[in-house]
Design a protein around this motif. Structure first.
Motif: not given
Length: 600
Positions: A296-310, A312-323
């Protein structure tokens, strides 16, 4: 259904939860997968894991992460969940229903239903007023106890406790053959006070062996087996029900159990395997990951950066939208991903209509509502949401994807008394206000806060300000948005909403959004003439005539400016490099959670 205020500017109901951007689903939604995504996601049946690109396949085990800006779910209680992404997520993990939508990247296939807890799609009798379902053998709750008819009936009964179970779909109340009380509400008040319990027990009956459930309806509902896909028809064991606190410790009927849930920034929900769930009794859910974690509570821009870079754990993450700022990085155009992201990025027409609801109880003057619509800069709002990536301009709440039920309303051509450009017409809005003989009122704008939402709010304030309105902004934490705007004591004059049909009929749009008996009347609209026409349309058996009735009601709602429609949606989202299958599930405009797993 509603959209979810995760990253976008429009919360949808079936939304307000952690996950999506708008409410409900338009079943005929056209899903355009980006690059090789559709082919990559196709593998297997509804219950299979599917395949992905480069020969990778989903395997059992590991953890999938859901990254969200929201600090909590709108609801975890199955009878209260009504946002599209949340319906999809919890329907894949915690709760089963009699029938479910087919899991498929094909938008037409995904509008069909398949058996889930039931052995088939139900048996219709009594000219569509009676529906019977047989419960599948081997289905259990997380304690190993068998799921029986009484549990489904009890779950449905909770919907009637409208003072406790709030915010969810109300189809059981409007459809079951239970009379109204003198005040117009149901004579049955739910299982906690048991007023009218005998009425409910006649409307919903169980066979002696507990394997068959029968629903007796007030009127013919030929597609009632679509209605029972909603989680408000999922089973709840009576002994475990804690009323309004049930969502804190719900009893699972799916492949996962709720292990922990801490709301707020830095908080998370953890779902772990339900060792009492049997794949043999559930050929719908793959149950691949060992764990689901919602952060919860992650800045949307940070979510984008993390999923784009993929990494560690972010390689198995899903985002619900993109800024919007991230879109050029991931996409070449609204229909094509950059080559390096083609296997894990999706851009698709989604099933939602975005709009701004006007609280007619607080803005009763039609001229003022017309002025709000005329002044709003829809072009700037669309640009803020992503321009061409955000979808097409809307003229009503029935999407063109709904086929025969849609017709142009003429809202922006004639209904406001003059053609209104997408940029708005503040001078014409001033003229409308002058005709009221009063100064422009102060408008408080409630909205789910996010970076994109903040920018949209600024556009609303600026464009309405040019017409003389004073606009006060009221940002709300996304996970709490719908809980606030549905509270008459807390909601203000103007607020964003999003909606898609619950199944392919405008009977799940017009009555839900614009009548007191609906579950999503943000506008507090209660027009007796409109209500009567809506009731008549719901029971019209001639499809062509019914479609015309919905078209006329859509136009009437726009003429009354109950909402200001802005766009028919398109959505973009992506996953980490080790998640599959990757496609937008048209049924809910969501990820296909029930199939998803970690790629090997």
């Amino acid at each position: 259904m509603v959209t979810t205020p995760a990253t976008g500017t429009v919360p949808a109901r079936h939304s307000g939860g952690i996950m999506g951007m708008t409410k409900s689903r338009v079943k005929a939604a056209v899903v355009v997968a980006v690059g090789a995504v559709a082919l990559a996601a196709c593998g297997g049946s509804s219950g299979g894991g599917g395949s992905s690109t480069a020969g990778a396949t989903t395997t059992k085990g590991g953890t999938l992460y859901v990254l969200t800006n929201a600090e909590q779910f709108d609801a975890v209680d199955p009878q209260r969940i009504y946002s599209s992404e949340d319906l999809a997520f919890f329907g894949a993990t915690l709760y089963r229903t009699l029938t479910s939508y087919k899991l498929s990247p094909d938008p037409l296939e995904s509008t069909t239903i398949v058996p889930d807890l039931a052995t088939d799609l139900g048996t219709e009798s009594n000219a569509g007023k009676t529906w019977t379902f047989t419960i599948r053998d081997g289905a259990t709750f997380q304690d190993g106890s068998a799921i029986a008819c009484k549990d489904i009936a009890y779950g449905v009964s909770r919907t009637f406790a409208t003072d406790i179970i709030i915010g969810g779909p109300t189809y059981a109340i409007t459809m079951l053959d239970i009379p109204d009380d003198p005040e117009g509400g149901s004579a049955y008040k739910g299982p906690y006070v048991k007023t009218g319990q005998e009425l409910f027990d006649k409307a919903v009956t169980c066979s002696a062996d507990g394997k068959t459930i029968t629903f007796n309806l007030k009127l013919a509902v030929p597609d009632f087996n679509y209605t029972v896909t909603l989680l408000c028809f999922s089973p709840v064991p009576k002994a475990a029900d804690t009323g309004e606190k049930y969502g804190d410790a719900p009893v699972s009927s799916g492949p996962y159990i709720l292990t922990s849930n801490k709301n707020g920034k830095g908080g998370k929900m953890v779902l772990s395997r339900n060792d009492k769930w049997s794949a043999a009794s559930d050929n719908y859910r793959a149950g691949l990951p060992d764990t689901w974690e919602v952060d919860y509570g992650i800045d949307p821009k940070v979510i984008d950066q993390r999923v784009i870079q993929s990494s560690g754990n972010d390689s198995t993450a899903v985002a619900l939208g993109l800024e919007p700022e991230s879109l050029p990085t991931v996409f070449v155009s609204p229909t094509e991903a950059q080559p390096q992201f083609a296997s894990r990025a999706v851009s698709a027409l989604d099933p939602f209509v975005a709009y701004y609801a006007i609280n007619v109880a607080k803005v009763p003057d039609l001229k003022v509502r017309q002025a709000l619509a005329a002044a709003l800069d829809r072009q700037a709002l669309r640009k803020n949401a992503g321009g061409d990536y955000a979808g097409d301009y809307a003229d009503g709440v029935i999407s063109p994807n709904m086929g025969a039920d849609y017709a142009p309303t003429g809202l922006w051509d004639t209904l406001l008394g003059a053609p209104i450009p997408a940029t708005g017409d503040p001078e014409y809005a001033k003229k409308l206000i002058a005709e009221t003989g009063k100064p422009a009122p102060t408008i408080t704008f409630d909205y789910a806060q996010s970076p994109t939402g903040d920018k949209a709010a600024a556009i609303v304030a600026a464009s309405l300000g040019k017409a003389g309105f004073t606009v006060k902004l009221n940002p709300i934490e996304p996970g709490q948005y719908y809980g606030i705007v549905f509270d008459p004591d807390k909601a203000h004059e103007l607020m964003p909403g999003g909606w898609a049909s619950d199944w392919p009929n405008a009977s799940t749009v017009i009555p839900e959004l614009f009548t007191p008996s609906g579950g999503f009347d943000l506008s507090q609209y209660d027009n007796p003439e409109f209500n009567a026409k809506s009731d008549a349309a719901k029971i019209e058996l001639d499809p062509a005539k019914q479609a015309t009735m919905w078209q006329e009601l859509n136009k009437q709602a726009m003429a009354d400016v109950v909402v200001i429609p802005t766009r028919y949606g398109r959505t973009q989202r992506m996953t980490g490099t080790k998640v599959g299958p990757v496609y937008l599930w048209a049924s809910f405009g969501s990820w296909p959670y029930a199939q998803m797993g970690v790629l090997s």
